[in-house]
Design a protein around this motif. Structure first.
Motif, mmCIF file in Angstrom:
data_model
loop_
_atom_site.group_PDB
_atom_site.id
_atom_site.type_symbol
_atom_site.label_atom_id
_atom_site.label_comp_id
_atom_site.label_asym_id
_atom_site.label_seq_id
_atom_site.Cartn_x
_atom_site.Cartn_y
_atom_site.Cartn_z
ATOM 1 N N ILE A 10 -5.430 0.914 1.347
ATOM 2 C CA ILE A 10 -5.129 2.352 1.194
ATOM 3 C C ILE A 10 -6.402 3.124 1.514
ATOM 4 O O ILE A 10 -7.489 2.761 1.061
ATOM 5 N N ALA A 13 0.826 -1.216 0.000
ATOM 6 C CA ALA A 13 0.000 0.000 0.000
ATOM 7 C C ALA A 13 0.858 1.262 0.000
ATOM 8 O O ALA A 13 0.513 2.274 -0.614
ATOM 9 N N LYS A 14 1.998 1.210 0.687
ATOM 10 C CA LYS A 14 2.855 2.408 0.751
ATOM 11 C C LYS A 14 3.398 2.754 -0.642
ATOM 12 O O LYS A 14 3.650 3.918 -0.948
ATOM 13 N N ALA A 57 -1.471 4.528 3.944
ATOM 14 C CA ALA A 57 -1.469 3.065 3.847
ATOM 15 C C ALA A 57 -1.922 2.534 5.197
ATOM 16 O O ALA A 57 -1.222 2.712 6.201
ATOM 17 N N VAL A 72 0.601 4.694 -2.313
ATOM 18 C CA VAL A 72 0.484 6.072 -1.798
ATOM 19 C C VAL A 72 1.573 6.949 -2.422
ATOM 20 O O VAL A 72 1.299 8.058 -2.913
#
Lengths: 533, 313
Positions: A147, A112-113, A141, A116
């Motif tokens: 997200i 998820a990071k 995240a 982002v």
């Protein structure tokens, strides 16, 4: 013999050879290459789809980087990297869940990071991204696959923004790469798309190579443009840069390449005669030719003068000059929007229809007080469509009794000079020609050319509150009927203020060897589902 | 002699410095904007401006030239604005195809042109002479790209003896390498053959009038010995000069030839860089070509002394 005839004669011999009328290959035909050899529209000179937003970069990037969503052939965004999404009842909080098992080409999982960081970089460069960023309250995240995006106001076009095919697309990169300044070029080309970029084989201006990513997990749905399962049936794709169209045509006929993205209209009849070659329309969304007038300086800062030119021009003249006499390839377009798409409208477009009114235009010029101010007309001689359009425009302006300062130059110079807001006599300009991919003109989302934001608008800097009001209405629209109504009003306002002048709608062809299958029509070349016998 | 060569090499330094200043200045004042090309057609004016700043193009001339010169002194030609790759790497990638094309063209041209010129001089005034010189005039007059298209039409498309386009490295084998170079070398060599043949003929005609040639004939020496042993050696100085000058022609011709035959060499790199206004690449290539030209002239001077011991520096 002119260049066109020469090109035809040169390329024509190939069709004879390929059709078997001439001796069989002797020395140059080795075993058929297993790789798919593709001739792109232009050189892949850089490879950062956020920093450099040329179409050719996007087209290559779609192989290497994936997106959260992707539009299908109905221009509807469909899930791609995401497993699902949730939106709160007030439309302010969006939660996205990534599919499991997604990996980057370096073996690291897609987290998820990474999403982002990638979307943050994209938001800094994309017009829809900038709007989302302006509304963004929180973008985090939550865990490795989740997200969360919190907005200060609903943004109904969010999924379209994340899945659109217009440049720059919202590609997902590893966080360490995505943290690069959006106005600086990335130096690593690691994505999670179906093909890996073979950097060691990249010779800018000559060749770019993509190899199948074994760990890619395509979706199960059938592929449709950027949506569905991107199943690669080819292990290796070689992009071969052939800047000379005659050479590209000959190479295709000789079997040295398999697929040519943009054959020029002059050579298409020859290619069609060759039984080993298939030819079809490349992009059903086509292109819209245009010229833009400078709204800041005389004479085109006077709307009556812009309208005079608009009412006199013949789109047929432009299209015959640009594309030729094959009427399957072009049509007049009394609209700023792409024909055949849901929002297409001709509202306000009557001014571009019917018999052209040269006398009426002259009268309007006189009314507007036109006093022979020179029109600095920038014409890029190295771009055939633009050169053709420029010559038609110069002829038109002369017929209207206007003074034309015809600046024959190259595209690099036009690119620089059109950014100048100085008066035409001091390094500025009066008008220039360009074209827009039809895919960019299906709605106002990424259609910067139709905007009327004055100083912040695209080159020419039209200032039209009426247009901007309808753009806002479209963004706020929640259903198709509202969108259609807003775009119809927008089209009318843009015609009245002459934001720019559409010079016609035209298609381009693509051509490929008959042993290649699975090639579809689309706004960019899609390689999934393509096979080579 | 060695002192002369050393002096010439030292003299290369100011020449290259002037070339560097000239090229940098020309590009600085030339219109065009790499940032606009990078940003793409849909980019906003603000984005173009930010990219321009990112590339350092908003900085003053002196600052940019100073930085570039400092890197040049450290043998660093800079980084391509578009690819992000070092200019040196881009040049090295493209060096082999261009060198291959030039070497094959040189060998082909000299092999054909010198005997052509010698025979034309020997048969001066006959139909053989007129025919060969007509061929030379034709070769000099027809543009390289037209010859290229015609050759590709006949030998690639109709007869399928050679490929239409591309380049195969020498490491892949001698024939695959040569196969891709035959047509481009002939196309590029036409002008060169014409030039060398005409100079050879003129130079040979002058030498063949000399007394020692008459003496050689009267002593019963064979025609080929007279032409190729006595006359050609003494006629060689202008021929070597024109071969040296012709290297510049080859460099210019390679740009067109590489485009027609899609050879990924320095010529195409030059065109691509100019079209996109990739300043570091243009500057690097022009510097390289200038250096090659200076060194070729030096080599020609050295060869003079080998051909004619009377020449001393």
């Amino acid at each position: 013999m002119d260049r066109r005839s020469f090109l035809k004669a040169f390329a024509g011999a190939g069709s004879l050879a390929a059709s078997g009328a001439l001796p069989a290959p002797a020395l140059s035909q080795g075993a058929a290459a297993k790789a798919l050899r593709f001739v792109p529209q232009a050189n892949l000179a850089n490879f950062d789809p956020i920093w450099g937003t040329q179409y050719v970069v996007r087209n290559a990037s779609q192989l290497v980087w994936d997106t959260l969503y992707g539009v299908d052939d109905k221009l509807e965004p469909q899930r791609q990297m995401v497993e699902g999404e949730e939106v709160s009842s007030d439309g302010l909080t969006w939660t996205f869940k990534l599919r499991s098992g997604l990996k980057f080409h370096d073996g690291e999982p897609v987290l998820a990071k990474d999403v982002v960081a990638s979307l943050a970089r994209w938001m800094a460069r994309d017009s829809m991204g900038l709007m989302i960023k302006a509304l963004q309250k929180e973008f985090t995240a939550v865990d490795d696959r989740t997200i969360k995006l919190v907005l200060s106001a609903p943004y109904p076009k969010l999924l379209l923004a994340l899945g659109k095919n217009n440049t720059p697309m919202a590609f997902i990169m590893p966080e360490r790469i995505a943290k690069t300044d959006p106005f600086q070029q990335i130096t690593e080309y690691v994505g999670s798309g179906p093909m890996k970029f073979a950097r060691s084989e990249w010779v800018p201006g000559a060749k770019a190579v993509f190899e199948k990513f074994a760990d890619y997990q395509p979706r199960n749905e059938p592929h449709s443009w950027l949506a569905g399962g991107k199943k690669m049936l080819i292990d290796r794709i070689e992009w071969i840069i052939l800047p000379d169209p005659a050479t590209a045509a000959a190479a295709l006929q000789n079997g040295e390449v398999d697929w040519w993205e943009t054959p020029i209209p002059d050579l298409v009849p020859v290619l069609k005669k060759n039984k080993s070659i298939q030819v079809d329309i490349a992009d059903p969304l086509g292109n819209i030719g245009s010229f833009r007038m400078n709204h800041l300086h005389p004479p085109f800062n006077n709307v009556k003068i812009r309208r005079a030119v608009q009412m006199a021009l013949s789109q047929e003249d432009y299209m015959r000059a640009v594309v030729g006499d094959d009427t399957n390839l072009w049509k007049p377009i009394p609209s700023f929007f792409t024909p055949g798409t849901p929002l297409y409208t001709e509202e306000g477009g009557d001014v571009l229809k019917g018999k052209r009114d040269i006398d009426g235009a002259k009268k309007l010029l006189a009314e507007a007080g036109y006093a022979g101010q020179p029109v600095t007309c920038l014409v890029a001689q190295d771009q055939a469509p633009l050169k053709a359009m420029g010559e038609v425009t110069a002829d038109l302006l002369k017929k209207l009794g206007m003074t034309v300062d015809f600046v024959a130059t190259d595209w690099g110079t036009v690119g620089q000079r059109r950014a100048s807001k100085s008066p035409p006599g001091q390094g500025g300009w009066g008008m220039f020609h360009t074209w827009h991919a039809g895919a960019d003109c299906v709605n106002p989302a990424s259609y910067i050319a139709v905007r009327g934001t004055g100083d912040k608008a695209w080159f020419g800097w039209p200032d039209s509150p009426a247009v901007e009001k309808e753009v806002a209405a479209w963004f706020a629209a929640k259903e198709l009927g509202e969108e259609k109504a807003a775009v119809a009003r927008l089209n009318k306002a843009a015609m009245e203020d002459v934001i720019y002048v559409p010079t016609g709608f035209y298609y381009g062809y693509q051509a490929w060897r008959s042993n290649v299958s699975g090639i579809i029509k689309g706004p960019l070349p899609f390689f999934w589902g393509v096979a080579k016998a | 002699m060695l002192a002369h060569i050393f002096r010439r090499i030292v003299a290369t330094i100011p020449v290259m410095a002037i070339v560097a200043l000239f090229v940098f200045s020309l590009l600085y004042i030339a219109p065009g904007d790499p940032a606009a090309v990078i940003a793409g057609e849909q980019a906003s004016p603000e984005d173009v401006e930010k990219i321009r700043k990112g590339l350092g193009l908003d900085r003053p001339f002196v600052s940019r030239f100073g930085e570039w010169s400092w890197h040049i002194l450290q043998a660093d030609l800079g980084t391509s604005m578009f690819t992000g790759l070092p200019v040196t790497q881009l040049i090295v990638q493209r060096l082999e195809p261009t060198l291959s094309l030039m070497v094959v063209t040189l060998i082909l041209s000299i092999t054909i042109a010198v005997p052509m010129g010698v025979i034309a001089a020997w048969k001066a005034g006959t139909w053989v002479d007129r025919g060969l010189m007509a061929f030379a005039v034709l070769g000099f007059s027809v543009p390289v790209f037209v010859v290229g298209y015609v050759l590709a039409y006949v030998f690639a498309l109709e007869l399928d003896w050679f490929p239409v386009q591309g380049y195969t490295p020498l490491s892949a084998g001698f024939w695959p390498w040569l196969e891709n170079l035959v047509l481009p070398a002939i196309a590029l060599g036409c002008v060169y053959i014409a030039l060398i043949a005409r100079i050879t003929r003129a130079s040979m005609l002058e030498v063949l009038q000399q007394d020692y040639i008459r003496t050689a004939r009267s002593k019963g020496m064979g025609q080929s010995g007279i032409l190729f042993v006595h006359a050609l050696k003494n006629a060689a100085v202008p021929i070597v000069t024109v071969i040296g000058i012709g290297v510049a022609l080859l460099i210019g011709g390679a740009v067109v030839t590489e485009s027609v035959f899609a050879i990924p060499g320095l010529g195409r790199l030059t065109i691509d860089a100019i079209v996109r206004r990739d300043y570091p690449v243009i500057q690097g290539i022009v510097l390289l070509f200038s250096l090659v030209y200076v060194l070729v002239n030096l080599a020609v001077d050295v060869i003079y002394t080998l051909l004619d011991p009377r020449i001393r520096y």
